[in-house]
Motif scaffolding. Sequence first.
Motif, short mmCIF file in Angstrom:
data_model
loop_
_atom_site.label_atom_id
_atom_site.label_comp_id
_atom_site.label_asym_id
_atom_site.label_seq_id
_atom_site.Cartn_x
_atom_site.Cartn_y
_atom_site.Cartn_z
N GLU A 167 8.81 48.91 15.90
CA GLU A 167 9.02 47.68 16.65
C GLU A 167 10.51 47.50 16.87
N PRO A 168 10.94 46.73 17.88
CA PRO A 168 12.36 46.43 18.03
C PRO A 168 12.92 45.79 16.76
N PRO A 173 14.90 32.45 23.33
CA PRO A 173 13.44 32.43 23.48
C PRO A 173 12.82 33.79 23.16
N ARG A 174 11.57 33.77 22.74
CA ARG A 174 10.88 35.00 22.38
C ARG A 174 10.56 35.83 23.63
N GLN A 175 10.69 37.14 23.45
CA GLN A 175 10.38 38.07 24.53
C GLN A 175 9.06 38.80 24.24
N GLY A 196 3.33 44.22 24.63
CA GLY A 196 3.68 43.15 25.55
C GLY A 196 3.41 41.75 25.05
N TYR A 197 3.39 41.57 23.72
CA TYR A 197 3.21 40.23 23.15
C TYR A 197 4.54 39.66 22.68
N ALA A 198 4.64 38.33 22.69
CA ALA A 198 5.78 37.66 22.08
C ALA A 198 5.49 37.36 20.61
N SER A 214 0.67 33.57 20.69
CA SER A 214 0.97 32.15 20.52
C SER A 214 1.92 31.62 21.59
N THR A 215 2.93 32.41 21.95
CA THR A 215 3.90 31.95 22.93
C THR A 215 3.28 31.81 24.31
N ALA A 216 2.47 32.78 24.70
CA ALA A 216 1.80 32.72 26.00
C ALA A 216 0.66 31.70 26.01
#
Length: 288
Positions: free
Chosen positions: A94-95, A121-123, A143-145, A164-166
Motif C-alpha cells: 500500500e502507499p 483529504p483522503r484519496q 481505488g478505495y479511500a 466510508s469516504t465515498a
Amino acid sequence: MSDFELAWDSRCGVAESPVWDAATRRLLFCDINGKRINALSVDTGARESWDFPEVVGSFGLCHSGRLVVAQRHHVVLFDPRSGALTDLTPKIQEPPTNRLNDGKVGPDGAFWVGGMDENSPRQKIAGLYRVTADGRITKQEDGYAVSNGLAWSPDGRVMYHSDSTAGVIEAWDFDPATGGRTHRRVLATLTNEDGRPDGAATDAAGNYWSAGPSAGCLNCFSPTGALLRKWAFPVPGPTMPCFADGALYVTSLREGKSADVLAAFPTLGGLFRADAPAVGAPVGLFAD
C-alpha cells in the motif's frame, strides 16, 4: 429493544472490530491507535487486554485459538494464551500514507482486509486484500479511500463492503469454497446526514447493519438495499456492531472529538450493549 448500556468504559481513541468468540464466551474489540485488543467475558465481566507493537486495524478468530491481526502494513498471528506473536505476511504494498483498516474472516477461511488513506483529504488509493493461512496476499480490489464494512450473508453467498469516504455500500455474489466474487452491485449510497458507512455486521435474516458515525446511528438494510431501520445511538460516533449471545455490542469513536463533545459524552470510545434485534450471522474462523 432496550436502550444501549455501557459495557466497558474503555475510552479507546478508536474502538473497532468487535468480534464474538463463542468458544471462550468473550467479546473482543480493538483500540486501533492504542495498539491494543481487549476481551470482555460476557458471563463474569472479567477483562483482559493485549498490547501490540503497531496499530491494530482489525482482527479475526482462528481455528487454532489464535487471532489473525492487521497491523499497519502487514498481518500477524497472535496467541492470547502464550502471548506469541508471529508474522504471517510480508509488507502489503500500500502507499506509505496508508494503513490497514477493517478486516474480517470470510466463509472461505481467509482474512479479508482493506487499507485506508490517512491523508486529509483522503484519496482513493487503498486496496482490498485476501490473506490465506500460507501468508499469501492477493489484491482483490483497488481505488478505495477507506475500505470498511466487511460482512457476509449467513449462507456465505453474499459479501458486503463499503468505502466510508465515498459513502458507498457494495455487494458481490460470493463463493465460500474459493473466495471468488461476481456480480458487483451498489447496495446503498449514504451522506453524512444518513450516516456514512463504517463497520458492519449481518444478521441471520441476511440484513446488513452498518454503523453511521457521521449521524450517530446504526442503519439496517435488507439484502436488496432497502433501509429497514435507523437506530439512534446514545453517543456520537458508533463504529461497528457485533451480534453476540443475545446482545448487540457496538464500539465507538473518541479520537478527534471536541472538548465540548467529550464533556457531554465522557464515555465516548467505550463498548456499548443492547438486547439484540436479531440473531447474528455465523462468525468466520481463519483456516490456520
